[in-house]
Design a protein around this motif. Structure first.
Motif, PDB file in Angstrom:
ATOM      1  N   ASP A  85      -5.468   1.722   5.433  1.00  0.00           N
ATOM      2  CA  ASP A  85      -5.565   0.571   6.332  1.00  0.00           C
ATOM      3  C   ASP A  85      -7.013   0.187   6.607  1.00  0.00           C
ATOM      4  OD1 ASP A  85      -2.818   0.398   6.451  1.00  0.00           O
ATOM      5  OD2 ASP A  85      -2.650   1.412   8.395  1.00  0.00           O
ATOM      6  N   ALA A  86      -7.910   1.172   6.645  1.00  0.00           N
ATOM      7  CA  ALA A  86      -9.325   0.883   6.900  1.00  0.00           C
ATOM      8  C   ALA A  86      -9.907   0.003   5.797  1.00  0.00           C
ATOM      9  CB  ALA A  86     -10.121   2.184   7.013  1.00  0.00           C
ATOM     10  N   TYR A  87      -9.402   0.152   4.574  1.00  0.00           N
ATOM     11  CA  TYR A  87      -9.931  -0.642   3.459  1.00  0.00           C
ATOM     12  C   TYR A  87      -9.470  -2.095   3.501  1.00  0.00           C
ATOM     13  CZ  TYR A  87     -12.355   3.219   1.446  1.00  0.00           C
ATOM     14  OH  TYR A  87     -13.267   4.230   1.247  1.00  0.00           O
ATOM     15  N   ALA A  88      -8.613  -2.437   4.458  1.00  0.00           N
ATOM     16  CA  ALA A  88      -8.190  -3.827   4.646  1.00  0.00           C
ATOM     17  C   ALA A  88      -8.929  -4.498   5.800  1.00  0.00           C
ATOM     18  CB  ALA A  88      -6.684  -3.880   4.902  1.00  0.00           C
ATOM     19  N   LEU A  89      -9.773  -3.761   6.518  1.00  0.00           N
ATOM     20  CA  LEU A  89     -10.435  -4.294   7.714  1.00  0.00           C
ATOM     21  C   LEU A  89     -11.795  -4.920   7.386  1.00  0.00           C
ATOM     22  CD1 LEU A  89      -9.762  -1.370  10.230  1.00  0.00           C
ATOM     23  CD2 LEU A  89      -8.608  -3.598  10.125  1.00  0.00           C
ATOM     24  N   PRO A  90     -11.940  -6.218   7.546  1.00  0.00           N
ATOM     25  CA  PRO A  90     -13.241  -6.856   7.307  1.00  0.00           C
ATOM     26  C   PRO A  90     -14.339  -6.311   8.220  1.00  0.00           C
ATOM     27  CG  PRO A  90     -11.504  -8.502   7.397  1.00  0.00           C
ATOM     28  CD  PRO A  90     -10.890  -7.200   7.845  1.00  0.00           C
ATOM     29  N   SER A  91     -13.990  -5.854   9.406  1.00  0.00           N
ATOM     30  CA  SER A  91     -14.998  -5.372  10.357  1.00  0.00           C
ATOM     31  C   SER A  91     -15.755  -4.144   9.853  1.00  0.00           C
ATOM     32  CB  SER A  91     -14.353  -5.061  11.707  1.00  0.00           C
ATOM     33  OG  SER A  91     -13.371  -4.044  11.561  1.00  0.00           O
ATOM     34  N   VAL A  92     -15.182  -3.416   8.869  1.00  0.00           N
ATOM     35  CA  VAL A  92     -15.884  -2.238   8.329  1.00  0.00           C
ATOM     36  C   VAL A  92     -16.226  -2.414   6.851  1.00  0.00           C
ATOM     37  CG1 VAL A  92     -14.949  -0.603  10.004  1.00  0.00           C
ATOM     38  CG2 VAL A  92     -13.701  -1.029   7.859  1.00  0.00           C
ATOM     39  N   GLY A  93     -16.082  -3.653   6.349  1.00  0.00           N
ATOM     40  CA  GLY A  93     -16.440  -3.943   4.965  1.00  0.00           C
ATOM     41  C   GLY A  93     -15.263  -4.059   4.016  1.00  0.00           C
ATOM     42  N   GLY A  94     -14.047  -3.919   4.525  1.00  0.00           N
ATOM     43  CA  GLY A  94     -12.858  -3.988   3.676  1.00  0.00           C
ATOM     44  C   GLY A  94     -12.271  -5.382   3.626  1.00  0.00           C
ATOM     45  N   SER A  95     -11.141  -5.483   2.950  1.00  0.00           N
ATOM     46  CA  SER A  95     -10.402  -6.744   2.871  1.00  0.00           C
ATOM     47  C   SER A  95      -8.996  -6.427   2.389  1.00  0.00           C
ATOM     48  CB  SER A  95     -11.072  -7.712   1.891  1.00  0.00           C
ATOM     49  OG  SER A  95     -10.925  -7.240   0.558  1.00  0.00           O
ATOM     50  N   PRO A  96      -8.032  -7.294   2.702  1.00  0.00           N
ATOM     51  CA  PRO A  96      -6.680  -7.077   2.179  1.00  0.00           C
ATOM     52  C   PRO A  96      -6.657  -6.989   0.650  1.00  0.00           C
ATOM     53  CG  PRO A  96      -6.620  -8.669   3.955  1.00  0.00           C
ATOM     54  CD  PRO A  96      -8.074  -8.417   3.655  1.00  0.00           C
ATOM     55  N   ALA A  97      -7.513  -7.770  -0.022  1.00  0.00           N
ATOM     56  CA  ALA A  97      -7.572  -7.723  -1.490  1.00  0.00           C
ATOM     57  C   ALA A  97      -8.068  -6.369  -1.976  1.00  0.00           C
ATOM     58  CB  ALA A  97      -8.481  -8.833  -2.009  1.00  0.00           C
ATOM     59  N   CYS A  98      -8.991  -5.775  -1.242  1.00  0.00           N
ATOM     60  CA  CYS A  98      -9.518  -4.454  -1.599  1.00  0.00           C
ATOM     61  C   CYS A  98      -8.427  -3.393  -1.495  1.00  0.00           C
ATOM     62  CB  CYS A  98     -10.687  -4.104  -0.689  1.00  0.00           C
ATOM     63  SG  CYS A  98     -11.369  -2.454  -0.966  1.00  0.00           S
ATOM     64  N   LYS A  99      -7.729  -3.383  -0.376  1.00  0.00           N
ATOM     65  CA  LYS A  99      -6.652  -2.408  -0.190  1.00  0.00           C
ATOM     66  C   LYS A  99      -5.591  -2.568  -1.278  1.00  0.00           C
ATOM     67  CE  LYS A  99      -2.983  -0.959   2.975  1.00  0.00           C
ATOM     68  NZ  LYS A  99      -2.269  -1.220   4.218  1.00  0.00           N
ATOM     69  N   ALA A 100      -5.253  -3.809  -1.602  1.00  0.00           N
ATOM     70  CA  ALA A 100      -4.236  -4.065  -2.623  1.00  0.00           C
ATOM     71  C   ALA A 100      -4.701  -3.599  -3.999  1.00  0.00           C
ATOM     72  CB  ALA A 100      -3.886  -5.553  -2.648  1.00  0.00           C
ATOM     73  N   ALA A 101      -5.980  -3.821  -4.326  1.00  0.00           N
ATOM     74  CA  ALA A 101      -6.507  -3.394  -5.630  1.00  0.00           C
ATOM     75  C   ALA A 101      -6.485  -1.869  -5.763  1.00  0.00           C
ATOM     76  CB  ALA A 101      -7.930  -3.924  -5.814  1.00  0.00           C
ATOM     77  N   ILE A 102      -6.854  -1.171  -4.698  1.00  0.00           N
ATOM     78  CA  ILE A 102      -6.827   0.298  -4.714  1.00  0.00           C
ATOM     79  C   ILE A 102      -5.393   0.788  -4.881  1.00  0.00           C
ATOM     80  CG2 ILE A 102      -7.240   2.371  -3.333  1.00  0.00           C
ATOM     81  CD1 ILE A 102      -9.657   0.845  -2.085  1.00  0.00           C
ATOM     82  N   ALA A 103      -4.452   0.162  -4.169  1.00  0.00           N
ATOM     83  CA  ALA A 103      -3.039   0.554  -4.269  1.00  0.00           C
ATOM     84  C   ALA A 103      -2.494   0.303  -5.667  1.00  0.00           C
ATOM     85  CB  ALA A 103      -2.211  -0.191  -3.223  1.00  0.00           C
ATOM     86  N   ARG A 104      -2.818  -0.864  -6.259  1.00  0.00           N
ATOM     87  CA  ARG A 104      -2.345  -1.170  -7.617  1.00  0.00           C
ATOM     88  C   ARG A 104      -2.894  -0.170  -8.628  1.00  0.00           C
ATOM     89  NH1 ARG A 104      -3.487  -6.460  -6.164  1.00  0.00           N
ATOM     90  NH2 ARG A 104      -5.460  -6.353  -7.313  1.00  0.00           N
ATOM     91  N   GLY A 105      -4.174   0.165  -8.498  1.00  0.00           N
ATOM     92  CA  GLY A 105      -4.782   1.121  -9.427  1.00  0.00           C
ATOM     93  C   GLY A 105      -4.138   2.491  -9.345  1.00  0.00           C
TER      94      GLY A 105
END
Length: 200
Positions: free
Chosen positions: A39-59
């Motif tokens: 969930d932290a990788y989806a938070l823009p406040s710490v440098g993440g984004s929903p696209a980032c979390k989704a890419a990590i999950a897909r990989g």
């Protein structure tokens, strides 16, 4: 954790307690923690984004799919430098699959996130930069790039003090007119500097 246990066991001695990140109901395979990290990788406040979390999950989903076939396991060994030197059959074992990917196929800083860091893949934002860029690469290839780049950068950081020592050892030789190859014999564990009496 001890603070919470002390409060539970001795309520008359401890009016209140605060325990931070305390697993008071410990589990052997606590996947809920990984869910919070994700969930932290989806938070823009710490440098993440929903696209980032989704890419990590897909990989990681693709890693899981490739575990199930001989050709898939061989492709993982070819993609990830951490697996080089291992036979693809090593990934047949569920225990080895967990060793390789149980905490993620690359280091994923979460609690240690430092937005000001400069090293490769050292923060949530830098991880997200890698896994969301490179349109011609799959999510799995981006994860492999992240893992390989992180381990390569770590090796370079480990080698930097040795390189500095070699440079420092060679400097007096250059002052004597010798090349670095003449006076310095290199080895992994130490540097030997040789002088001849004419230049002392």
């Amino acid at each position: 954790m001890l603070a919470s246990f002390a409060r539970i066991k001795y309520p008359r001695l401890f009016f209140a307690s605060a325990s931070s990140s305390a697993p008071v109901q410990a589990k052997l395979d606590m996947t809920e923690y990984n869910d919070l990290v994700a969930d932290a990788y989806a938070l823009p406040s710490v440098g993440g984004s929903p696209a980032c979390k989704a890419a990590i999950a897909r990989g990681h989903a693709e890693v899981g799919r490739r575990f199930s076939s001989a050709s898939g396991r061989a492709s993982l060994v070819a993609l990830f430098s951490e697996l080089r030197g291992r036979q693809p059959s090593w990934l047949e074992s569920e225990a080895n699959q967990l060793r390789f990917s149980g905490g993620g196929v690359a280091p994923f800083p979460a609690q240690s996130n430092d937005p000001a860091c400069l090293s490769y893949g050292c923060s949530i934002g830098r991880v997200c930069d890698v896994v969301t860029s490179g349109e011609n690469r799959s999510s799995l290839e981006r994860l492999a790039g992240l893992a390989n780049g992180f381990y390569s950068a770590a090796e370079e950081e480990e080698a930097a003090p040795e390189a500095a020592a070699l440079e420092a050892a060679a400097a007096p030789m250059r002052a004597c007119g010798k090349t670095a190859a003449d006076p310095v014999r290199r080895s992994r564990s130490h540097v030997v500097v040789t002088h001849d009496s004419a230049h002392n």
